[in-house]
Design an enzyme around this catalytic site. Sequence first.
Site, PDB file in Angstrom:
ATOM      1  N   GLU A  30       6.559  15.732  17.748  1.00 11.20           N
ATOM      2  CA  GLU A  30       7.001  16.370  18.983  1.00 11.20           C
ATOM      3  C   GLU A  30       7.237  17.873  18.789  1.00 11.20           C
ATOM      4  O   GLU A  30       6.897  18.690  19.647  1.00 11.20           O
ATOM      5  CB  GLU A  30       8.303  15.722  19.477  1.00 11.20           C
ATOM      6  CG  GLU A  30       8.205  14.227  19.715  1.00 11.20           C
ATOM      7  CD  GLU A  30       8.618  13.404  18.508  1.00 11.20           C
ATOM      8  OE1 GLU A  30       9.301  12.384  18.688  1.00 11.20           O
ATOM      9  OE2 GLU A  30       8.240  13.774  17.366  1.00 11.20           O
ATOM     10  N   LEU A  52      -4.981   2.342 -11.717  1.00 11.11           N
ATOM     11  CA  LEU A  52      -4.260   2.130 -10.457  1.00 11.11           C
ATOM     12  C   LEU A  52      -3.880   3.452  -9.791  1.00 11.11           C
ATOM     13  O   LEU A  52      -2.755   3.624  -9.325  1.00 11.11           O
ATOM     14  CB  LEU A  52      -3.012   1.253 -10.667  1.00 11.11           C
ATOM     15  CG  LEU A  52      -3.269  -0.181 -11.151  1.00 11.11           C
ATOM     16  CD1 LEU A  52      -1.960  -0.954 -11.194  1.00 11.11           C
ATOM     17  CD2 LEU A  52      -4.285  -0.900 -10.295  1.00 11.11           C
ATOM     18  N   CYS A 109      14.524  15.177  17.586  1.00  9.72           N
ATOM     19  CA  CYS A 109      13.418  15.514  18.490  1.00  9.72           C
ATOM     20  C   CYS A 109      13.791  15.276  19.945  1.00  9.72           C
ATOM     21  O   CYS A 109      13.252  15.936  20.841  1.00  9.72           O
ATOM     22  CB  CYS A 109      12.186  14.692  18.130  1.00  9.72           C
ATOM     23  SG  CYS A 109      11.501  15.118  16.519  1.00  9.72           S
ATOM     24  N   GLU A 160      -3.291  -5.360  -6.394  1.00  6.53           N
ATOM     25  CA  GLU A 160      -4.515  -5.616  -7.142  1.00  6.53           C
ATOM     26  C   GLU A 160      -4.104  -6.362  -8.402  1.00  6.53           C
ATOM     27  O   GLU A 160      -3.704  -5.755  -9.397  1.00  6.53           O
ATOM     28  CB  GLU A 160      -5.249  -4.316  -7.477  1.00  6.53           C
ATOM     29  CG  GLU A 160      -5.775  -3.577  -6.254  1.00  6.53           C
ATOM     30  CD  GLU A 160      -6.681  -2.405  -6.620  1.00  6.53           C
ATOM     31  OE1 GLU A 160      -7.267  -2.429  -7.726  1.00  6.53           O
ATOM     32  OE2 GLU A 160      -6.795  -1.476  -5.797  1.00  6.53           O
ATOM     33  N   ARG A 173      -5.842   2.283  -1.348  1.00  6.18           N
ATOM     34  CA  ARG A 173      -4.828   2.753  -2.291  1.00  6.18           C
ATOM     35  C   ARG A 173      -4.136   4.006  -1.754  1.00  6.18           C
ATOM     36  O   ARG A 173      -2.914   4.148  -1.849  1.00  6.18           O
ATOM     37  CB  ARG A 173      -5.468   3.066  -3.647  1.00  6.18           C
ATOM     38  CG  ARG A 173      -5.906   1.860  -4.461  1.00  6.18           C
ATOM     39  CD  ARG A 173      -6.446   2.331  -5.815  1.00  6.18           C
ATOM     40  NE  ARG A 173      -6.869   1.229  -6.661  1.00  6.18           N
ATOM     41  CZ  ARG A 173      -7.311   1.370  -7.910  1.00  6.18           C
ATOM     42  NH1 ARG A 173      -7.397   2.598  -8.427  1.00  6.18           N
ATOM     43  NH2 ARG A 173      -7.679   0.314  -8.620  1.00  6.18           N
ATOM     44  N   LEU A 186      -0.611 -14.258  -9.948  1.00  5.43           N
ATOM     45  CA  LEU A 186       0.392 -13.468  -9.234  1.00  5.43           C
ATOM     46  C   LEU A 186       0.106 -13.447  -7.740  1.00  5.43           C
ATOM     47  O   LEU A 186       1.024 -13.610  -6.922  1.00  5.43           O
ATOM     48  CB  LEU A 186       0.441 -12.043  -9.783  1.00  5.43           C
ATOM     49  CG  LEU A 186       1.389 -11.072  -9.071  1.00  5.43           C
ATOM     50  CD1 LEU A 186       2.801 -11.628  -8.991  1.00  5.43           C
ATOM     51  CD2 LEU A 186       1.374  -9.703  -9.763  1.00  5.43           C
ATOM     52  N   SER A 202     -15.962  -9.374 -14.954  1.00  9.25           N
ATOM     53  CA  SER A 202     -15.939  -9.236 -13.493  1.00  9.25           C
ATOM     54  C   SER A 202     -16.438  -7.875 -13.010  1.00  9.25           C
ATOM     55  O   SER A 202     -16.335  -7.566 -11.835  1.00  9.25           O
ATOM     56  CB  SER A 202     -14.515  -9.441 -12.969  1.00  9.25           C
ATOM     57  OG  SER A 202     -13.637  -8.463 -13.492  1.00  9.25           O
ATOM     58  N   CYS A 223      13.388  10.764  17.490  1.00 15.70           N
ATOM     59  CA  CYS A 223      14.640  10.577  16.753  1.00 15.70           C
ATOM     60  C   CYS A 223      15.787  11.261  17.494  1.00 15.70           C
ATOM     61  O   CYS A 223      15.597  12.257  18.195  1.00 15.70           O
ATOM     62  CB  CYS A 223      14.516  11.123  15.336  1.00 15.70           C
ATOM     63  SG  CYS A 223      14.137  12.889  15.245  1.00 15.70           S
TER      64      CYS A 223
END
Length: 379
Positions: free
Chosen positions: A57, A210, A90, A310, A190, A315, A174, A81
Amino acid sequence: MADFSVADHTFMAKAIQLAQKGLYTTHPNPRVGCVVVKNDIKIAEGWHEKPGQAHAEIHALSQLTTTQAQGATAYITLEPCAHTGKTPPCSLALIQSGVKRVVIAMQDPNPLVAGKGIQHLREAQVDVTSGLMETEARALNPGFIKRMEQGLPWVSIKLAMSLDGRTAMASGESKWITSPEARRDVQQLRAKASAILTGQGTVLADNPSLNVRLNANELGISEPVRQPLRVVLDPECLTPIHANMLALAGKTRIFTHEKPTSSKVQALLGTGAEVISLPAISTINHPGHLPLKEVMQTLASQEVNEIHVEAGATLCGALLQERLVDELIIYMAPHLMGSNARGLLNLPGLEHMQDRINLTIKEIRAVGKDWRITAHTEY
């Protein structure tokens, strides 16, 4: 339910497009866009670009004189806000600008706001309506909304598989299942995440980095590329001190059930990694693992909105079974790997059809030679 005109929809759609420009830069703040209109003509626009900088804004209003803003309509994707944080409220800026109407896509789930911005505007005799294109506005900030409403981050698991649902050969080989285009697409996933999460098995087997390997120009941003927090779930604290990720820009946070005083923990602390010790728990299907919900609650308390996972089949399966996953993004490659290859997920205990984990497919699209399937969980 308020009646919105075609023009209202058009200008709010533009505000949502503006908010998307902050996809990679606003963490941990929400992505917000704003369009100011007068006499059915757009006269200013803005979006929140980076934490600590002006909100959407303020960016838009700064382009206008008081005379220009007087009597205008502001279209905003998230409730303004009404509190002073790193920037002034704002809602006050909108009131002082002289706009007569504010159209809001959705109420802010932040308890510090949560209707106060709307109330502040209405008390100043500003005409306020909300709910226009709310579904689209919520899609901009799934992690921020979930963190505010549930105290948990939005968790998205990335998986890559062959057409017959395999992720690696029996040997563990893989690289690579999917095309370069799909791998580039993952880099964008990511880049928008608050954190990238993996397990100790993946660290030991693959030694992943990563990190985000696209530059600012490739992401279409002017700011330096933000490296998401790297999170490793490492119950036995087996992450090597020479792991690739520990030498890269950005932070690495390791969750373990080793005591803080142990030599393993102290060695990792010496690399600059952050280590959080939590007690181990056991379930029927996953003995001796970390308390996954507590991990997620801890990350949410540290302003982590969206987690990109990933990790290996175990997991990922555990996160699904503990109902902590919101989204699966599956890249399906056009080849067959055979019945001896490794499966997509370890999900023990699903014995009957009623035990299935239901998904809603939100999107299927081609990425290079592969197909990307986006599905949301329905627990």
